[in-house]
Design a protein around this motif. Sequence first.
Motif, PDB file in Angstrom:
ATOM      1  N   MET A 273     165.581  23.692 -32.622  1.00 34.20           N
ATOM      2  CA  MET A 273     166.150  24.215 -31.369  1.00 34.20           C
ATOM      3  C   MET A 273     165.510  25.550 -31.035  1.00 34.20           C
ATOM      4  SD  MET A 273     168.485  22.627 -29.706  1.00 34.20           S
ATOM      5  CE  MET A 273     170.099  23.167 -29.274  1.00 34.20           C
ATOM      6  N   PRO A 274     164.946  25.674 -29.851  1.00 32.62           N
ATOM      7  CA  PRO A 274     164.323  26.955 -29.509  1.00 32.62           C
ATOM      8  C   PRO A 274     165.369  28.052 -29.360  1.00 32.62           C
ATOM      9  CG  PRO A 274     164.111  25.366 -27.699  1.00 32.62           C
ATOM     10  CD  PRO A 274     164.886  24.690 -28.770  1.00 32.62           C
ATOM     11  N   GLU A 281     177.308  26.945 -25.805  1.00 32.89           N
ATOM     12  CA  GLU A 281     178.088  26.752 -27.030  1.00 32.89           C
ATOM     13  C   GLU A 281     177.429  25.689 -27.926  1.00 32.89           C
ATOM     14  OE1 GLU A 281     180.777  28.274 -28.153  1.00 32.89           O
ATOM     15  OE2 GLU A 281     181.089  26.927 -29.860  1.00 32.89           O
ATOM     16  N   PHE A 282     177.073  24.587 -27.310  1.00 32.92           N
ATOM     17  CA  PHE A 282     176.465  23.477 -28.046  1.00 32.92           C
ATOM     18  C   PHE A 282     175.173  23.909 -28.741  1.00 32.92           C
ATOM     19  CE2 PHE A 282     173.410  19.990 -28.250  1.00 32.92           C
ATOM     20  CZ  PHE A 282     174.134  19.010 -28.902  1.00 32.92           C
ATOM     21  N   ARG A 286     174.465  24.361 -32.793  1.00 36.48           N
ATOM     22  CA  ARG A 286     173.349  23.580 -33.309  1.00 36.48           C
ATOM     23  C   ARG A 286     172.328  24.506 -34.001  1.00 36.48           C
ATOM     24  NH1 ARG A 286     171.962  18.232 -34.290  1.00 36.48           N
ATOM     25  NH2 ARG A 286     169.835  18.570 -34.957  1.00 36.48           N
ATOM     26  N   ARG A 287     172.035  25.556 -33.342  1.00 36.65           N
ATOM     27  CA  ARG A 287     171.060  26.525 -33.854  1.00 36.65           C
ATOM     28  C   ARG A 287     171.555  27.145 -35.185  1.00 36.65           C
ATOM     29  NH1 ARG A 287     165.715  28.064 -33.566  1.00 36.65           N
ATOM     30  NH2 ARG A 287     165.760  29.825 -34.958  1.00 36.65           N
TER      31      ARG A 287
END
Length: 332
Positions: A273-274, A281-282, A286-287
């Motif tokens: 994920m950049p 939020e998602f 994730r990050r």
Amino acid sequence: MGIRERLGGSRDPRYLFFGGKGGVGKTTCAAATAVWLAEQEGKEVLVVSTDPAHSLSDSFDQDIGSEPTPIEGVEGLKAIEIDPEKAAEEYVETMRRVYEMTDDESLKEMFGGEDMLKEQEELLKSSPGIDEAAAFQKFMELMRDDSYDAIVFDTAPTGHTLRFLSIPDTLERQVKTMIKVRKTLRQVSRMLKSIIPFAGGEDESEEDEILDNLERMKEEIEEVREILSDASQTAFRLVVTPEEMAIYEARRALRTLNHYEIPVDMIIVNKVMPKRAEECEFCRTRREMEEKRLKLVEKYFGDKDIVQIPLFAKEVRGLERIREVAEVLYGE
Ligand SMILES: Nc1ncnc2c1ncn2[C@@H]1O[C@H](COP(=O)(O)OP(=O)(O)OP(=O)(O)O)[C@@H](O)[C@H]1O
Ligand SMILES: [Mg+2]
Ligand SMILES: [Zn+2]
């Protein structure tokens, strides 16, 4: 930092393998590497897919055959997709030739005779290892082909790849047994001849030819093993995504690769994920999860070169996108 510097200057392997769990980006990384070597290093490159589920043609968005097919728009790059069924047939054909070369009844018995051979051929064609055996044969063939400076292998998901690597061992054991049997037979035949001068049996020179062939085969297998375990000639690159399952699978793969003494020089963490200034939020959740997985990668593969590729909004298809990935992997 370019790839040379990153890998310690002098390293310039001719054989590059990409392995990892299903869907992590092996084909994408193999394609990107091949394009980079051809365009940035001016090499003659062949990229080979040994994966029964072909995807090089999807990745390059062009038809690729079982013979080296030039990639449109990239000078010096060709690609092959090995058709597992066709390759398996070729492999079975070779086995038959070995059998026929063995014009010795007792050795033929070892193969189980003609009926058994037919049965074995059928079994062989549908056996789970056949794709790898066929791919291995292709590899031996390509090894002797000096028209390429680099050969990039896009492999099947981990399990298959690793079976492929065990083939030299299995083959070598089989050939060694055949040599032993052959030598014993020769001794017996000599003994018989000294006892019964008019005893039949084959001509010694013919016999030696068979033994020579077997010895040559053994040498070839040894040569492959040497090449595969020589870091100046071979590099295996493991591709993972920042997910536990992919990382664990790569870790298992690394152990097996170590067992076969195959040098692994790079771990590619794909689809990361950049980082963004304003994440939703998602993406933030994730990050955060991925940060933990990246630590895991550090922990398990800390002594390798670890490179990240961001997750792109769209899938990597076509030359332009492949070039983007290559730039991330090997660019300044
Ligand atoms: N960094 C990325 N960002 C976005 N999409 C990606 C990225 N890398 C790969 N993909 C896409 O993910 C999919 C799987 O990639 P790829 O085919 O390279 O994986 P693979 O490991 O070869 O899969 P398989 O195990 O099925 O052979 C493809 O659709 C590809 O375009
Ligand atoms: Mg693939
Ligand atoms: Zn988001």
